[in-house]
Design a protein around this motif. Sequence first.
Motif, PDB file in Angstrom:
ATOM      1  N   ASP A  89       0.820  -1.213   0.000  1.00  0.00           N
ATOM      2  CA  ASP A  89       0.000   0.000   0.000  1.00  0.00           C
ATOM      3  C   ASP A  89       0.858   1.269   0.000  1.00  0.00           C
ATOM      4  OD1 ASP A  89      -2.299  -1.555   0.076  1.00  0.00           O
ATOM      5  OD2 ASP A  89      -2.525  -1.388   2.265  1.00  0.00           O
ATOM      6  N   PHE A  90       2.023   1.210   0.633  1.00  0.00           N
ATOM      7  CA  PHE A  90       2.889   2.377   0.765  1.00  0.00           C
ATOM      8  C   PHE A  90       3.629   2.698  -0.537  1.00  0.00           C
ATOM      9  CE2 PHE A  90       6.766   4.628   1.988  1.00  0.00           C
ATOM     10  CZ  PHE A  90       6.283   5.593   2.864  1.00  0.00           C
ATOM     11  N   ALA A  91       3.976   1.681  -1.307  1.00  0.00           N
ATOM     12  CA  ALA A  91       4.798   1.873  -2.517  1.00  0.00           C
ATOM     13  C   ALA A  91       4.204   2.908  -3.491  1.00  0.00           C
ATOM     14  CB  ALA A  91       5.056   0.541  -3.207  1.00  0.00           C
ATOM     15  N   PRO A  92       2.910   2.832  -3.851  1.00  0.00           N
ATOM     16  CA  PRO A  92       2.379   3.854  -4.763  1.00  0.00           C
ATOM     17  C   PRO A  92       2.391   5.262  -4.167  1.00  0.00           C
ATOM     18  CG  PRO A  92       0.801   2.039  -4.498  1.00  0.00           C
ATOM     19  CD  PRO A  92       1.919   1.800  -3.558  1.00  0.00           C
ATOM     20  N   LEU A  93       2.186   5.358  -2.867  1.00  0.00           N
ATOM     21  CA  LEU A  93       2.251   6.659  -2.203  1.00  0.00           C
ATOM     22  C   LEU A  93       3.669   7.219  -2.291  1.00  0.00           C
ATOM     23  CD1 LEU A  93       1.156   8.981  -0.469  1.00  0.00           C
ATOM     24  CD2 LEU A  93       1.564   7.525   1.539  1.00  0.00           C
ATOM     25  N   ALA A  94       4.662   6.384  -2.015  1.00  0.00           N
ATOM     26  CA  ALA A  94       6.054   6.831  -2.085  1.00  0.00           C
ATOM     27  C   ALA A  94       6.416   7.277  -3.502  1.00  0.00           C
ATOM     28  CB  ALA A  94       6.984   5.726  -1.615  1.00  0.00           C
ATOM     29  N   ARG A 120       7.550  11.073  -4.498  1.00  0.00           N
ATOM     30  CA  ARG A 120       8.798  11.329  -5.223  1.00  0.00           C
ATOM     31  C   ARG A 120       8.555  12.148  -6.496  1.00  0.00           C
ATOM     32  NH1 ARG A 120      10.580   6.303  -7.747  1.00  0.00           N
ATOM     33  NH2 ARG A 120       9.139   7.064  -9.310  1.00  0.00           N
ATOM     34  N   ASP A 121       7.512  11.803  -7.230  1.00  0.00           N
ATOM     35  CA  ASP A 121       7.247  12.426  -8.528  1.00  0.00           C
ATOM     36  C   ASP A 121       6.501  13.752  -8.451  1.00  0.00           C
ATOM     37  OD1 ASP A 121       8.474  10.202  -9.598  1.00  0.00           O
ATOM     38  OD2 ASP A 121       6.596   9.230 -10.202  1.00  0.00           O
ATOM     39  N   ASN A 122       5.772  14.006  -7.363  1.00  0.00           N
ATOM     40  CA  ASN A 122       4.878  15.170  -7.330  1.00  0.00           C
ATOM     41  C   ASN A 122       5.056  16.125  -6.156  1.00  0.00           C
ATOM     42  OD1 ASN A 122       2.928  14.534  -9.652  1.00  0.00           O
ATOM     43  ND2 ASN A 122       3.053  12.617  -8.509  1.00  0.00           N
ATOM     44  N   GLU A 123       5.903  15.792  -5.223  1.00  0.00           N
ATOM     45  CA  GLU A 123       6.110  16.665  -4.067  1.00  0.00           C
ATOM     46  C   GLU A 123       7.588  17.047  -3.972  1.00  0.00           C
ATOM     47  OE1 GLU A 123       4.497  15.094  -0.408  1.00  0.00           O
ATOM     48  OE2 GLU A 123       2.609  14.544  -1.364  1.00  0.00           O
ATOM     49  N   PRO A 124       8.016  18.017  -4.769  1.00  0.00           N
ATOM     50  CA  PRO A 124       9.437  18.378  -4.769  1.00  0.00           C
ATOM     51  C   PRO A 124       9.937  18.953  -3.448  1.00  0.00           C
ATOM     52  CG  PRO A 124       8.172  19.917  -6.099  1.00  0.00           C
ATOM     53  CD  PRO A 124       7.232  18.809  -5.720  1.00  0.00           C
ATOM     54  N   THR A 125       9.039  19.386  -2.566  1.00  0.00           N
ATOM     55  CA  THR A 125       9.465  19.899  -1.268  1.00  0.00           C
ATOM     56  C   THR A 125       9.605  18.788  -0.223  1.00  0.00           C
ATOM     57  OG1 THR A 125       7.178  20.438  -0.715  1.00  0.00           O
ATOM     58  CG2 THR A 125       8.524  22.207  -1.660  1.00  0.00           C
ATOM     59  N   THR A 126       9.341  17.547  -0.636  1.00  0.00           N
ATOM     60  CA  THR A 126       9.619  16.414   0.237  1.00  0.00           C
ATOM     61  C   THR A 126      11.032  15.947  -0.080  1.00  0.00           C
ATOM     62  OG1 THR A 126       7.296  15.766   0.298  1.00  0.00           O
ATOM     63  CG2 THR A 126       8.902  14.090   0.918  1.00  0.00           C
ATOM     64  N   ILE A 127      11.905  16.013   0.906  1.00  0.00           N
ATOM     65  CA  ILE A 127      13.322  15.705   0.728  1.00  0.00           C
ATOM     66  C   ILE A 127      13.557  14.195   0.731  1.00  0.00           C
ATOM     67  CG2 ILE A 127      15.612  16.008   1.745  1.00  0.00           C
ATOM     68  CD1 ILE A 127      14.479  18.640   2.990  1.00  0.00           C
ATOM     69  N   ALA A 128      12.858  13.485   1.605  1.00  0.00           N
ATOM     70  CA  ALA A 128      13.018  12.026   1.703  1.00  0.00           C
ATOM     71  C   ALA A 128      11.691  11.425   2.145  1.00  0.00           C
ATOM     72  CB  ALA A 128      14.111  11.663   2.701  1.00  0.00           C
ATOM     73  N   TYR A 129      11.398  10.260   1.609  1.00  0.00           N
ATOM     74  CA  TYR A 129      10.152   9.570   1.966  1.00  0.00           C
ATOM     75  C   TYR A 129      10.383   8.098   1.667  1.00  0.00           C
ATOM     76  CZ  TYR A 129       5.107   9.247   2.705  1.00  0.00           C
ATOM     77  OH  TYR A 129       3.861   8.967   3.205  1.00  0.00           O
ATOM     78  N   GLU A 130      10.727   7.334   2.684  1.00  0.00           N
ATOM     79  CA  GLU A 130      11.085   5.940   2.441  1.00  0.00           C
ATOM     80  C   GLU A 130      10.830   5.067   3.657  1.00  0.00           C
ATOM     81  OE1 GLU A 130      15.375   5.177   2.031  1.00  0.00           O
ATOM     82  OE2 GLU A 130      15.688   7.214   2.740  1.00  0.00           O
ATOM     83  N   THR A 131      10.785   3.780   3.403  1.00  0.00           N
ATOM     84  CA  THR A 131      10.673   2.806   4.481  1.00  0.00           C
ATOM     85  C   THR A 131      12.036   2.143   4.667  1.00  0.00           C
ATOM     86  OG1 THR A 131       9.950   1.076   2.950  1.00  0.00           O
ATOM     87  CG2 THR A 131       8.226   2.316   4.097  1.00  0.00           C
TER      88      THR A 131
END
Length: 166
Positions: free
Chosen positions: A78-83, A87-98
């Motif tokens: 479930d998390f993979a599509p959100l991540a 990555r592709d649409n939130e350039p102000t997010t620096i890191a987002y990972e499990t």
Amino acid sequence: MAKTTSSSLPLTSKFYHPSLGLHSRRNRKLVALVLGITILYLSMSQLTSAQTSASAPFSLLVTLLFSDSQYKNQFLQDFAPLATYVRDNEPTTIAYETLQSDSDPLKILILERYRDKEKAYLQIHKSSRQFLDFRPKLMRLQESGHVTIDGNSYVDTMIGFGDRVK
């Protein structure tokens, strides 16, 4: 003339206090050291508070402990599509990972890092359709007892580094 101690410091000196025994040279040096450290600490805390303003990078570290691998795998699916969306649409997010624990196969850490708390995290990320669709899935796992969630948020002190630039 003021009465003096064996170290020739007048007893009326502002550095002398009978209960502290500051009449010895060693104790005066210790007091000077403590005062120096206190001043350094206060100046560093002012610097740190200035750097941890609302515009500083903001991070969330969220630990998930699953009751069984099937629930962990469901979460990752479930998390993979959100991540990918982030990555592709939130350039102000620096890191987002499990991150998978190397000592507990049922423990996952979510590392979230945003350019700032107010805009990047609260306004952009938390209001995205993809996040709003994902959050209830995680809440159902939590409410059914299949995952326990523990997290903390942090504001960057700007000391050290998070990623090396290539």
